[in-house]
Design an enzyme around this catalytic site. Structure first.
Site, short mmCIF file in Angstrom:
data_model
loop_
_atom_site.label_atom_id
_atom_site.label_comp_id
_atom_site.label_asym_id
_atom_site.label_seq_id
_atom_site.Cartn_x
_atom_site.Cartn_y
_atom_site.Cartn_z
N TYR A 174 -38.75 38.68 22.20
CA TYR A 174 -38.58 37.82 21.03
C TYR A 174 -37.10 37.51 20.80
CZ TYR A 174 -37.21 42.04 18.39
OH TYR A 174 -36.57 43.18 17.94
N CYS A 175 -36.85 36.41 20.08
CA CYS A 175 -35.49 36.04 19.67
C CYS A 175 -35.61 35.25 18.35
CB CYS A 175 -34.79 35.22 20.75
SG CYS A 175 -35.60 33.64 21.13
N THR A 176 -34.54 34.62 17.92
CA THR A 176 -34.54 33.98 16.60
C THR A 176 -35.56 32.85 16.47
OG1 THR A 176 -32.18 34.48 16.39
CG2 THR A 176 -33.09 32.86 14.86
N ILE A 227 -38.73 34.75 15.82
CA ILE A 227 -38.87 35.56 14.60
C ILE A 227 -39.09 34.67 13.38
CG2 ILE A 227 -37.73 37.28 13.15
CD1 ILE A 227 -35.94 37.90 15.63
#
Length: 461
Positions: free
Chosen positions: A321-323, A351
């Site tokens: 996952y990332c932003t 996210i």
């Protein structure tokens, strides 16, 4: 061309396209998805047992001497064991389809490229100028991987578009697509989204691809739009490692279920890694429970981090996952290119989209954003602490030393005491006013807290 288009995972494809639906040849990802999915489905169907099949087990599919009862098991088997056949069949089908569509596509691309930039600026005569400057605002975060034949023209269009709407922010344009975060009034951002969706280069985009948060033009100091090699700076040539090799996309609901199983049964699911592919200062103030958060300062360090920790990922199922999702596109592609992981999944929409649906889910703390807000909140948890007194604190500010761009977590009490630098070395520099070199030019040094951090850490689980 077709030979480089076939490395897509079936699980990440769009819903099935019916016969009566004409595939969108102007949107390459839709075309790849359409062909790969239909080819995969046909291959699986060919392995289905006929009614007269006599087999000891009640299998629904037979392949490679094995029997399969569940769709997920035969799909996984075909993905892992028959990739070359799927690739060959898809390649052949694509060649035919692309030859048939070549003439029409060429004319469309020529038309798009020759269009004047101003023709894609929407009419705002019905909008009051004050509505573009005053009133409630928001910040948009988005990206789109698509072929841009003239990124310079798109760059100029973005500058004109944002200037007309009085918007600020950062936009990266490349031949591989566009990546942006911009702020303005809600009237301005609504017009911006409509303009993006109406442009032929971004037909693949949908309204939900734009992540929204409270803010406005004041969240950025100015507008920066430029043409780059990559729309997310990983430092790997996109012509060598394409986003098309990305992992399997999971909707927030699916990702939530996977994380729930991981967190609740971690002792029995030791083959799973929940991977945060952001930078250390982002994961410090917010992250998923029990994740692996690499201690790296830039995303361009991520490839070297993977290289230095290959054994960590070997035979593992990775949930990444990332932003907002864009770093996972290239990060998962790089991880998959090593051919060491059992499976690689990524959180679709990042996210940001997850927290919109699960503000009290498994992600705790703030979400770091790349503007002057530094972070946005979806829950009340504080998982980080003040650098000086260790009290709970998660509000970043720039180091007070001139020319140092590090961020510091210093609580209100410590800031009142003058503790406003990112480390003792910077604090001393500020007191000595020694930030200008003998030639009068600003000196920008790596400070103590950065130099003491390994560039590429070695991790263990």
């Amino acid at each position: 061309m077709a030979n480089v288009l076939v490395d897509l995972d079936v699980e990440s494809l769009a819903p099935e396209v019916h016969k009566e639906d004409k595939p969108d040849f102007s949107s390459t990802r839709k075309l790849y998805s359409y062909v790969k999915k239909r080819t995969f489905a046909a291959f699986v169907a060919s392995k289905k047992c006929p009614p007269t099949c006599e087999n000891a087990s009640p299998a629904l599919w037979l392949c490679c001497g094995q029997s399969f009862k569940e769709p997920s098991s035969i799909h996984k088997h075909v993905s892992n064991s028959h990739a070359s056949e799927i690739h060959l069949l898809t390649s052949e089908t694509l060649d035919v389809m692309l030859r048939q569509a070549h003439s029409e596509d060429s004319m469309e691309e020529l038309s798009d490229e020759s269009t004047d930039v101003l023709s894609w600026i929407p009419d705002t005569s019905h909008v009051q100028e004050d509505d573009l400057i005053k009133g409630p605002g928001e910040v948009l975060l988005y990206y789109c991987y698509c072929r841009l034949n003239d990124p310079q023209m798109i760059c100029q269009w973005q500058k004109e578009l944002c200037s007309k709407f009085h918007m600020t922010g950062k936009v990266r344009v490349a031949t591989e697509g566009i990546n942006g975060t911009v702020g303005g009034t809600k009237t301005a951002t609504n017009l911006y989204v409509k303009a993006m969706l109406s442009h032929p280069s971004f037909k693949i985009m949908q309204v939900q691809d734009f992540k929204k948060s409270e803010g406005g033009a004041e969240c950025f100091s100015d507008l920066k739009v430029g043409v780059y090699k990559e729309i997310v700076p990983m430092g790997v040539d996109p012509d060598i490692l394409s986003y098309r090799l990305a992992g399997i996309h999971l909707e927030p609901e699916e990702f939530h279920k996977e994380v729930k199983a991981f967190v609740e049964n971690q002792s029995s699911i030791s083959d799973t890694i929940l991977l945060d592919c952001r930078n250390f200062y982002e994961s410090k103030i917010g992250q998923f429970d029990q994740c692996l958060a690499p201690d790296i300062r830039k995303f361009s360090y991520f490839p070297d981090y993977v290289e230095n920790n290959l054994d960590l990922f070997r035979d593992k199922k990775v949930l990444m996952y990332c932003t907002g999702g864009i770093r996972c596109e290239r990060g998962s592609a790089y991880l998959r290119s090593k051919n060491i992981c059992k499976e690689v999944y990524q959180l679709k929409g990042g996210i940001h989209k997850y927290l919109e649906q699960f503000p009290d889910g498994f992600y705790r703390g703030k979400l770091f954003v790349f503007d002057e807000r530094y972070a946005i909140a979806f829950n009340e948890d504080i998982i980080s602490e003040c650098r000086y007194c260790s009290c709970p604190w998660d509000q970043y500010q720039l180091c007070s030393t001139d020319f140092c761009c590090q961020l510091v977590l210093s609580c209100a009490t410590c800031r009142e005491r003058g503790l406003t630098a990112c480390c003792p070395a910077c604090q001393a520099k500020e007191q000595n006013h020694s930030d200008v070199s003998s030639d009068g030019l600003p000196r920008r040094e790596e400070c103590e807290c950065t130099m003491s951090r390994p560039r590429i850490p070695k991790d263990t689980l």
